[in-house]
Design a protein around this motif. Structure first.
Motif, short mmCIF file in Angstrom:
data_model
loop_
_atom_site.label_atom_id
_atom_site.label_comp_id
_atom_site.label_asym_id
_atom_site.label_seq_id
_atom_site.Cartn_x
_atom_site.Cartn_y
_atom_site.Cartn_z
N TYR A 153 -11.39 -6.46 5.04
CA TYR A 153 -10.23 -5.57 3.99
C TYR A 153 -9.24 -4.85 4.61
CZ TYR A 153 -12.70 -2.12 4.01
OH TYR A 153 -13.95 -0.62 4.22
N ILE A 154 -8.06 -4.60 3.88
CA ILE A 154 -7.10 -3.26 3.61
C ILE A 154 -7.65 -3.01 2.43
CG2 ILE A 154 -5.93 -4.93 4.30
CD1 ILE A 154 -4.30 -5.10 1.97
N GLU A 155 -6.50 -1.39 2.84
CA GLU A 155 -7.37 -0.46 1.74
C GLU A 155 -5.99 -0.09 1.38
OE1 GLU A 155 -8.59 4.08 0.90
OE2 GLU A 155 -7.67 3.38 2.72
N ASP A 156 -5.67 -0.31 0.47
CA ASP A 156 -4.76 0.09 -0.82
C ASP A 156 -4.09 1.66 -0.89
OD1 ASP A 156 -1.78 0.71 -1.82
OD2 ASP A 156 -1.26 -1.51 -2.67
N ARG A 157 -3.58 2.49 -0.49
CA ARG A 157 -3.79 3.85 -0.97
C ARG A 157 -3.47 4.64 -2.50
NH1 ARG A 157 -7.25 6.47 1.72
NH2 ARG A 157 -6.08 9.16 1.74
N ARG A 158 -2.03 3.69 -2.40
CA ARG A 158 -1.17 3.83 -3.57
C ARG A 158 -1.36 3.29 -5.17
NH1 ARG A 158 3.48 -0.49 -2.03
NH2 ARG A 158 1.17 -1.44 -1.72
N PRO A 159 -2.82 2.82 -4.98
CA PRO A 159 -2.24 3.31 -7.04
C PRO A 159 -3.27 4.56 -7.58
CG PRO A 159 -3.32 0.78 -6.05
CD PRO A 159 -2.90 1.87 -4.87
N ASN A 160 -2.69 5.19 -8.55
CA ASN A 160 -2.59 6.24 -8.89
C ASN A 160 -3.87 6.29 -9.88
OD1 ASN A 160 -0.60 8.43 -8.72
ND2 ASN A 160 0.07 7.85 -10.91
N MET A 162 -9.32 -12.88 4.77
CA MET A 162 -9.38 -11.57 5.06
C MET A 162 -10.35 -11.07 5.93
SD MET A 162 -6.77 -10.27 2.60
CE MET A 162 -6.55 -8.56 2.74
N ARG A 163 -11.46 -11.63 5.34
CA ARG A 163 -13.28 -11.81 5.69
C ARG A 163 -13.09 -12.63 6.45
NH1 ARG A 163 -13.27 -11.32 -0.02
NH2 ARG A 163 -14.13 -14.04 0.04
N SER A 164 -12.71 -13.35 7.57
CA SER A 164 -12.40 -14.40 8.47
C SER A 164 -11.72 -14.56 9.59
CB SER A 164 -12.51 -15.55 8.22
OG SER A 164 -11.42 -16.46 7.24
N ASN A 165 -10.33 -14.11 9.48
CA ASN A 165 -9.47 -13.79 10.50
C ASN A 165 -9.04 -12.48 10.41
OD1 ASN A 165 -6.67 -15.03 10.31
ND2 ASN A 165 -8.58 -15.91 9.12
#
Length: 335
Positions: free
Chosen positions: A307-314, A236-239
């Protein structure tokens, strides 16, 4: 001279575990030993077989007591040396080791809310509500920000402990704040988050304030509290193709339900589709979209990697569970 070792562990309270700790005096130069506790008082054992074992797994300087004193985060074991059923770290470490070649790393944004005398800090004495949300986020001034003295002290303590604290900010609701731990690999990122939580609770004691991870501390038109989890692998950090694969993997059959079930109690009260959330029962991802389940930062799309951000965790999630789920789902897909 002997030093004080504060042994910290995660108990068996349901649906959301609590932190517990006690002090052991250790002779200078001695190894930190395994220790024990009364599991019948922590929802981890019956009274007639009450002994549980504490195994040190993460040690850092104790910034409150200072000197040579230590904070000692522990796994809970059964007396036969196997992981206790409430020990979620063991499974996290196993999955992290399985996919270590993909070098998964995390940054976790821990939101929390200060309470005093039964009300969020900054809410009027005697009941009622403050001005609507709008000026509190990253605000400044006594009419916008509440609890900064505790937050500053907590930040200093985390840095003195050597934790990978990467920032803090005031959040959208009065008395609500956030700190970030990372970028760090699992299970260490979760170790550090639990220690940072313990330091937050402990220092807030000195101010007569409690810090809560309640995902919806005030009902109605007020933001909840989350633990947005940023994740990447070497691919993910490369493509960018790996970014899309990661996002797609989280929406596969069964994965939405599996992750939601592991992202903290009462998640449906926070993930309503309002207040910068996606509905808990639906999955979506998008660039720069804070109303999606998973956000791809605009810079990631521009750079074609990141990167990605999973916004679901409480806010009240167990970071060992959250990180294990993300590694297993995404790294399996990328493999």
């Amino acid at each position: 001279m002997p030093f004080k070792a504060e042994y910290i562990w995660i108990d068996g309270t349901e649906p959301t575990a609590k932190l517990r700790s006690k002090t052991k005096i250790v002779e200078d130069g001695a190894e930190l030993p395994i220790w024990g506790f009364d599991g019948s008082s922590t929802n981890q054992a019956p009274g007639d077989k009450s002994d549980c074992v504490l195994k040190p797994v993460f040690v850092c300087p104790d910034p409150i007591r200072g000197g040579d004193n230590k904070l000692v985060l522990c796994e809970v074991l059964l007396i036969d040396g196997t992981a206790h059923p409430t020990n979620t770290r063991a499974a996290c470490a196993e999955v992290a080791e399985k996919f270590a070649d993909q070098e998964p790393i995390f940054g976790i944004e821990q939101e929390y809310t200060f309470f005093q005398d039964g009300r969020p800090l900054g809410f009027p004495l005697g009941g009622g509500f403050p001005a609507p949300q709008g000026g509190y986020y990253c605000g400044v001034g006594a009419d916008e920000v509440f609890g900064r003295d505790i937050v500053e002290k907590h930040m200093d303590l985390c840095l003195q402990a050597g934790l990978h604290l990467s920032g803090i900010n005031a959040e959208v609701m009065p008395g609500q704040w956030e700190f970030q731990i990372g970028p760090v690999a699992a299970p260490q990122v979760a170790d550090e988050l639990w220690v940072a939580r313990w330091l937050l609770y402990r220092i807030a004691e000195d101010f007569g304030v409690s810090a809560t991870l309640d995902p919806k501390p005030v009902k109605g038109d007020w933001n909840g509290a989350g633990a947005h989890t940023n994740f990447s692998t070497n691919a993910m950090r490369s493509n960018y193709d790996a970014i899309i694969t990661a996002c797609e993997s989280l929406g596969k059959d069964g994965k939405v339900e599996e992750h939601i079930a592991g992202y903290g109690a009462d998640i449906q009260h926070r993930l309503t589709g309002m207040h910068e959330t996606a509905p808990w029962s639906e999955y979506s991802y998008g660039v720069s979209d804070r109303g999606a389940s998973v956000r791809i930062p605009w810079q990631v799309e521009k750079d074609g990697k990141g990167y990605i951000e999973d916004r679901r965790p409480n806010a009240n999630c167990d970071p060992y569970v959250t990180t294990r789920l993300l590694i297993n789902t995404i790294c399996s897909a990328l493999a």
